[in-house]
Scaffold this motif. Structure first.
Motif, PDB file in Angstrom:
ATOM      1  N   ALA A  33       0.911  -1.271  -0.229  1.00 59.68           N
ATOM      2  CA  ALA A  33      -0.414  -0.056   0.157  1.00 59.68           C
ATOM      3  C   ALA A  33       0.783   1.302   0.072  1.00 59.68           C
ATOM      4  O   ALA A  33      -0.117   2.155  -0.617  1.00 59.68           O
ATOM      5  CB  ALA A  33      -0.291   0.097   1.038  1.00 59.68           C
ATOM      6  N   PHE A  34       2.010   0.794   0.850  1.00 62.39           N
ATOM      7  CA  PHE A  34       2.951   2.525   0.884  1.00 62.39           C
ATOM      8  C   PHE A  34       3.576   2.416  -0.833  1.00 62.39           C
ATOM      9  O   PHE A  34       4.358   3.834  -1.271  1.00 62.39           O
ATOM     10  CB  PHE A  34       4.156   2.824   2.097  1.00 62.39           C
ATOM     11  CG  PHE A  34       2.588   2.480   2.759  1.00 62.39           C
ATOM     12  CD1 PHE A  34       1.962   2.878   3.858  1.00 62.39           C
ATOM     13  CD2 PHE A  34       4.155   1.666   3.915  1.00 62.39           C
ATOM     14  CE1 PHE A  34       1.224   2.725   4.682  1.00 62.39           C
ATOM     15  CE2 PHE A  34       3.784   2.076   5.495  1.00 62.39           C
ATOM     16  CZ  PHE A  34       2.238   2.527   6.094  1.00 62.39           C
ATOM     17  N   LYS A  35       3.868   1.444  -0.679  1.00 61.72           N
ATOM     18  CA  LYS A  35       4.709   2.053  -2.307  1.00 61.72           C
ATOM     19  C   LYS A  35       4.297   2.013  -3.120  1.00 61.72           C
ATOM     20  O   LYS A  35       4.340   2.505  -3.696  1.00 61.72           O
ATOM     21  CB  LYS A  35       5.540   0.400  -2.780  1.00 61.72           C
ATOM     22  CG  LYS A  35       6.598  -0.316  -1.758  1.00 61.72           C
ATOM     23  CD  LYS A  35       6.938  -1.684  -2.218  1.00 61.72           C
ATOM     24  CE  LYS A  35       8.449  -1.612  -1.219  1.00 61.72           C
ATOM     25  NZ  LYS A  35       9.145  -2.996  -1.586  1.00 61.72           N
ATOM     26  N   ALA A  36       2.906   1.989  -2.960  1.00 56.75           N
ATOM     27  CA  ALA A  36       1.331   2.278  -4.609  1.00 56.75           C
ATOM     28  C   ALA A  36       1.199   3.117  -4.746  1.00 56.75           C
ATOM     29  O   ALA A  36       1.372   3.972  -6.025  1.00 56.75           O
ATOM     30  CB  ALA A  36       0.325   1.050  -4.462  1.00 56.75           C
ATOM     31  N   LEU A  37       1.057   3.792  -3.155  1.00 58.25           N
ATOM     32  CA  LEU A  37       1.319   5.350  -2.438  1.00 58.25           C
ATOM     33  C   LEU A  37       2.081   5.849  -3.267  1.00 58.25           C
ATOM     34  O   LEU A  37       1.818   7.268  -4.238  1.00 58.25           O
ATOM     35  CB  LEU A  37       0.448   5.349  -1.190  1.00 58.25           C
ATOM     36  CG  LEU A  37       0.401   6.673  -0.592  1.00 58.25           C
ATOM     37  CD1 LEU A  37      -0.871   7.672  -1.024  1.00 58.25           C
ATOM     38  CD2 LEU A  37       0.237   7.160   0.882  1.00 58.25           C
ATOM     39  N   ALA A  38       3.216   6.180  -3.173  1.00 62.78           N
ATOM     40  CA  ALA A  38       3.961   6.586  -3.293  1.00 62.78           C
ATOM     41  C   ALA A  38       4.387   6.536  -5.015  1.00 62.78           C
ATOM     42  O   ALA A  38       4.655   8.113  -6.106  1.00 62.78           O
ATOM     43  CB  ALA A  38       5.474   6.471  -3.063  1.00 62.78           C
ATOM     44  N   LEU A  39       3.714   5.719  -5.585  1.00 67.73           N
ATOM     45  CA  LEU A  39       3.704   5.981  -6.948  1.00 67.73           C
ATOM     46  C   LEU A  39       2.848   7.084  -7.530  1.00 67.73           C
ATOM     47  O   LEU A  39       2.650   7.623  -7.673  1.00 67.73           O
ATOM     48  CB  LEU A  39       3.253   4.830  -7.598  1.00 67.73           C
ATOM     49  CG  LEU A  39       4.184   3.654  -7.222  1.00 67.73           C
ATOM     50  CD1 LEU A  39       4.965   2.229  -8.941  1.00 67.73           C
ATOM     51  CD2 LEU A  39       6.245   3.702  -8.501  1.00 67.73           C
ATOM     52  N   VAL A  40       1.283   6.710  -6.651  1.00 65.71           N
ATOM     53  CA  VAL A  40       0.414   7.643  -7.340  1.00 65.71           C
ATOM     54  C   VAL A  40       0.885   9.095  -7.161  1.00 65.71           C
ATOM     55  O   VAL A  40       0.058   9.685  -8.347  1.00 65.71           O
ATOM     56  CB  VAL A  40      -1.091   6.769  -6.361  1.00 65.71           C
ATOM     57  CG1 VAL A  40      -2.304   7.367  -6.817  1.00 65.71           C
ATOM     58  CG2 VAL A  40      -1.298   5.491  -7.379  1.00 65.71           C
ATOM     59  N   LYS A  41       1.046   9.162  -5.684  1.00 66.22           N
ATOM     60  CA  LYS A  41       1.447  10.548  -5.194  1.00 66.22           C
ATOM     61  C   LYS A  41       1.839  11.487  -6.867  1.00 66.22           C
ATOM     62  O   LYS A  41       2.153  12.659  -6.341  1.00 66.22           O
ATOM     63  CB  LYS A  41       2.613  10.322  -4.363  1.00 66.22           C
ATOM     64  CG  LYS A  41       2.520  11.269  -3.606  1.00 66.22           C
ATOM     65  CD  LYS A  41       3.351  11.244  -2.369  1.00 66.22           C
ATOM     66  CE  LYS A  41       3.497  12.647  -1.744  1.00 66.22           C
ATOM     67  NZ  LYS A  41       2.206  13.318  -1.135  1.00 66.22           N
TER      68      LYS A  41
END
Length: 421
Positions: free
Chosen positions: A247-255
């Motif tokens: 979830a954290f890594k995915a959020l970083a990419l979406v950001k």
């Protein structure tokens, strides 16, 4: 009226208990049916001293609350004095059926120790021997070695991921023995039935999950009009196989594409680091800094049903990252509300819906595809609405309270009929 002795992980007289929330709604359905009398035996984990409490609730339900494992031997069987007290209580209750909620609970061992003649139904909730195979999620051997903390060193690795994985495997071994010895077993998903049939020759029932009424009564999710895209994530705590890092890594990419995106995290996450924290918890804390998303994540703690509904209605989707789930009540509740779900294709989750029809699936650990699905729902409200409508239609029918109740009553009646042939 059939009298059922529940041996469960929840204190029914404590409505704020955050564990096993679906058991509260199942209990309510059974009591209101007036066809079953439920007596609950459980453990108060917060109480280290004192004897066995006997409580009679407002609805007439009797509850026996044991102190926690301080009084137990290492094999999780009570000392003789407690064993006799529990045996006497069971005799006084004189139940028609004992229903044990969870093979991983010590109640499954207790029943065999007492060698009771009362027909016993074992409800499968967790399967630790299956969890052990994916306990460390997508963490490699090198990753796991790097997570060894000072706390692990001074305890000779007793709290390391390797030791926890070993404990799951050991507990799973005894769980398989327990499963093989029960005549009646109840399951909540086809995935669980497929797994346990390798270890059981018993009669395996298919039960239904009882969703909290708040999620069935709530108005449906509609695409939010928030100033920034929000996503919801929940886990009981920082456990490796829940794979929070996805979830954290995915959020970083979406950001990178949507700088104002935010992740709302529910569960027991306390990221105020201390010297004795586990290595995995520290890893997650450092990952927030490394990915530069610390200011984009809100940790909410444990939430009530009303609070979950309020937050999810403001979110674009719910994110599920686990490597294994025997059912996932949290997912089922979100789908009943209509909140779009982005989930790993793992365990029993695929039984809650079809890919791109009511759920967006991705492979466990693949944070890039998880991020792509998040962006897709931000940019395609029509798809989000379609997923929502289909999810509500399928899951509200699947978790209809009347069907849930009748299914549970049928199981109890079938056991009674078999025992009186």
């Amino acid at each position: 009226m059939i009298k059922i002795l529940w041996m469960s992980p929840v204190v029914l007289s404590n409505s704020n208990n955050s564990t096993g929330s679906w058991l509260y709604s199942m209990h309510k359905l059974l009591v209101e049916s007036k066809q079953v009398c439920v007596v609950n035996m459980t453990i108060d984990w917060s109480r280290r001293t004192g004897g066995i409490k006997h409580i009679i609730m407002d609805d007439g339900t009797e509850e026996y609350i044991l102190p926690n494992f301080v009084h137990l031997k290492r094999n999780k069987i009570p000392l003789f004095i407690y064993l006799k007290r529990i045996e006497n209580i069971i005799k006084v209750i004189n139940a028609d059926i004992i229903h044990i909620w969870g093979v991983e609970t010590y109640f499954s061992k207790l029943v065999f120790k007492l060698k009771l003649t009362i027909p016993t139904l074992l409800e499968i909730q967790g399967l630790k021997y299956e969890y052990a195979d994916v306990y460390r999620g997508d963490l490699t051997l090198m990753d796991s070695l790097k997570l060894l903390s000072f706390k692990d060193l001074i305890t000779l690795g007793k709290l390391s991921l390797f030791q926890k994985e070993k404990e799951f495997r050991k507990q799973g071994y005894y769980d398989k023995i327990a499963i093989s010895n029960f005549k009646y077993i109840s399951t909540q998903s086809q995935w669980v039935r497929d797994v346990i049939q390798l270890y059981s020759n018993g009669i395996i029932y298919q039960t239904k999950m009882s969703i909290r009424q708040e999620f069935l009564d709530a108005s449906f999710w509609t695409y939010p009009q928030e100033p920034c895209p929000l996503f919801y994530f929940s886990a009981s705590s920082a456990i490796p196989y829940k794979c929070v890092q996805t979830a954290f890594k995915a959020l970083a990419l979406v950001k990178l594409k949507y700088p104002n995106v935010r992740l709302k995290v529910a569960g027991q996450f306390n990221f105020v680091t201390r010297w004795n924290d586990s290595g995995y918890k520290k890893y997650l804390y450092l990952l927030l800094d490394k990915l530069k998303i610390k200011d984009s994540v809100d940790f909410l703690g444990n939430l009530t049903a009303e609070e979950i509904i309020d937050i999810q209605k403001k979110c674009v989707a719910v994110i599920q990252t686990s490597f294994i789930e025997t059912y996932s009540l949290a997912n089922a509740e979100a789908l009943c509300l209509g909140t779009p779900l982005i989930s790993t294709f793992a365990g029993a989750i695929p039984e809650l819906g079809k890919d791109r029809e009511s759920i967006l699936f991705y492979q466990p650990g693949d944070y890039r595809i998880c991020a792509a699905r998040m962006i897709e729902l931000i940019e395609n409200p029509v798809l989000a609405d379609t997923l929502s409508r289909n999810a509500v239609s399928f899951n509200r029918h699947k978790h209809n309270p009347n069907d849930v109740l009748q299914c549970q009553l049928n199981i109890y009646h079938d056991i009674m009929n078999r025992e009186h042939v």
